[in-house]
Design an enzyme around this catalytic site. Structure first.
Site, PDB file in Angstrom:
ATOM      1  N   ALA A 238       0.844  -1.205   0.000  1.00 59.58           N
ATOM      2  CA  ALA A 238       0.000   0.000   0.000  1.00 59.58           C
ATOM      3  C   ALA A 238       0.871   1.244   0.000  1.00 59.58           C
ATOM      4  O   ALA A 238       2.088   1.157  -0.172  1.00 59.58           O
ATOM      5  CB  ALA A 238      -0.917  -0.014   1.218  1.00 59.58           C
ATOM      6  N   ASN A 239       0.260   2.416   0.149  1.00 60.99           N
ATOM      7  CA  ASN A 239       1.015   3.672   0.260  1.00 60.99           C
ATOM      8  C   ASN A 239       0.290   4.604   1.223  1.00 60.99           C
ATOM      9  O   ASN A 239      -0.761   4.256   1.757  1.00 60.99           O
ATOM     10  CB  ASN A 239       1.207   4.304  -1.130  1.00 60.99           C
ATOM     11  CG  ASN A 239      -0.108   4.640  -1.778  1.00 60.99           C
ATOM     12  OD1 ASN A 239      -0.856   5.487  -1.301  1.00 60.99           O
ATOM     13  ND2 ASN A 239      -0.427   3.950  -2.867  1.00 60.99           N
ATOM     14  N   ARG A 240       0.847   5.797   1.447  1.00 62.59           N
ATOM     15  CA  ARG A 240       0.360   6.679   2.509  1.00 62.59           C
ATOM     16  C   ARG A 240      -0.785   7.605   2.106  1.00 62.59           C
ATOM     17  O   ARG A 240      -1.124   8.528   2.832  1.00 62.59           O
ATOM     18  CB  ARG A 240       1.514   7.536   3.037  1.00 62.59           C
ATOM     19  CG  ARG A 240       2.603   6.725   3.691  1.00 62.59           C
ATOM     20  CD  ARG A 240       3.634   7.617   4.345  1.00 62.59           C
ATOM     21  NE  ARG A 240       4.804   6.848   4.728  1.00 62.59           N
ATOM     22  CZ  ARG A 240       4.875   6.080   5.808  1.00 62.59           C
ATOM     23  NH1 ARG A 240       3.833   6.011   6.630  1.00 62.59           N
ATOM     24  NH2 ARG A 240       5.964   5.399   6.085  1.00 62.59           N
ATOM     25  N   SER A 241      -1.371   7.414   0.935  1.00 63.01           N
ATOM     26  CA  SER A 241      -2.470   8.288   0.513  1.00 63.01           C
ATOM     27  C   SER A 241      -3.652   8.172   1.480  1.00 63.01           C
ATOM     28  O   SER A 241      -4.070   7.079   1.854  1.00 63.01           O
ATOM     29  CB  SER A 241      -2.922   7.895  -0.893  1.00 63.01           C
ATOM     30  OG  SER A 241      -4.121   8.546  -1.212  1.00 63.01           O
TER      31      SER A 241
ATOM     32  N   ALA B  73      -3.736   7.375  -5.589  1.00 63.45           N
ATOM     33  CA  ALA B  73      -2.330   6.953  -5.603  1.00 63.45           C
ATOM     34  C   ALA B  73      -2.326   5.445  -5.863  1.00 63.45           C
ATOM     35  O   ALA B  73      -2.262   4.628  -4.942  1.00 63.45           O
ATOM     36  CB  ALA B  73      -1.672   7.285  -4.268  1.00 63.45           C
TER      37      ALA B  73
END
Ligand code: C5P
Length: 220
Positions: free
Chosen positions: A29-32, A95
């Site tokens: 995943a990512n920090r969006s 994102a």
């Protein structure tokens, strides 16, 4: 007077991260946070547009006055977006993870004592913005985001062309800016008309200004 500028218009907005499963309990995943995308969906609705928001996994609430479709992976997001085409407007803010795990395991991957960890085999995800920008049912106005940590302007310009977008909203997401996950954003609007630098604004203000700009640039 009184008529909303986007009355009778349709829009699709993507927001949030995507989660790409590794096994039933793990994912990439990512920090969006989804804050900017959700705010844009709400701002377009406020101007009268009929908005479908396709959101990856986020912890913020669905915006009022918008139809929200929840998805997990990039592939699911692409499917949900193309199902809505054609629309008048597309704003791709999500994102999206660039890579997914080739074949996610059916069972939790166990560590094997004394053995090296199994490598993750990655495949490139579909590019949703690029697909929409070159689609046979392309929206009249296609807008992408460019989250960069360097060469924000040059990368944004290159992206316009490559993705088939009419406008790129470029922002610097270096950790020291606090943009990713935060409440404020400082963006540059890049289009064939040139470049416009906006001041540091709350994400809601960026959304309001962008919705107004979309209304002014949208062909009939
Ligand atoms: O190429 P890059 O990921 O920097 O492009 C960012 C823009 O492209 C954003 O608008 C993002 O929503 C979109 N994008 C997409 N699908 C991908 C990757 C990016 O829609 N797989």
């Amino acid at each position: 007077a009184g008529a909303k500028p986007l009355e009778g218009r349709t829009a699709i907005v993507t927001s949030g991260p995507t989660h790409e499963p590794i096994d039933p309990v793990r994912y990439i995943a990512n920090r969006s946070s989804g804050r900017q995308g959700h705010a844009i969906a709400a701002a377009l609705a406020k101007l009268g547009a009929k908005v479908t928001l396709v959101s990856g996994p986020v912890t913020i609430p669905d915006p009022a006055g918008v139809t929200t479709v929840h998805v997990e992976t990039a592939s699911e997001m692409l499917e949900a977006v193309t199902a809505q085409l054609p629309t008048d407007i597309a704003v791709m803010v999500a994102a999206v993870a660039d890579w997914r795990v080739v074949s996610s395991a059916d069972q939790k991957i166990k560590k094997q004592p004394g053995e090296a960890p199994a490598p993750l085999q990655l495949a490139e995800n579909p590019d949703i913005l690029k697909t929409v920008g070159h689609h046979a049912r392309r929206p009249k106005l296609v807008i992408g985001f460019a989250a960069e940590t360097q060469n924000v302007e040059a990368n944004g310009r290159a992206k316009l062309e490559r993705k088939g977008a009419d406008m790129i909203v470029a922002n610097d997401v270096s950790p020291e800016t606090g943009v990713m996950g935060g409440n404020r954003n400082r963006v540059k609007i890049i289009s064939a008309k040139g470049i416009d630098e906006w001041p540091d604004l709350a994400k809601d203000e960026v959304a309001g200004r962008l919705a107004a700009l979309i209304a002014s640039r949208l062909p009939n």
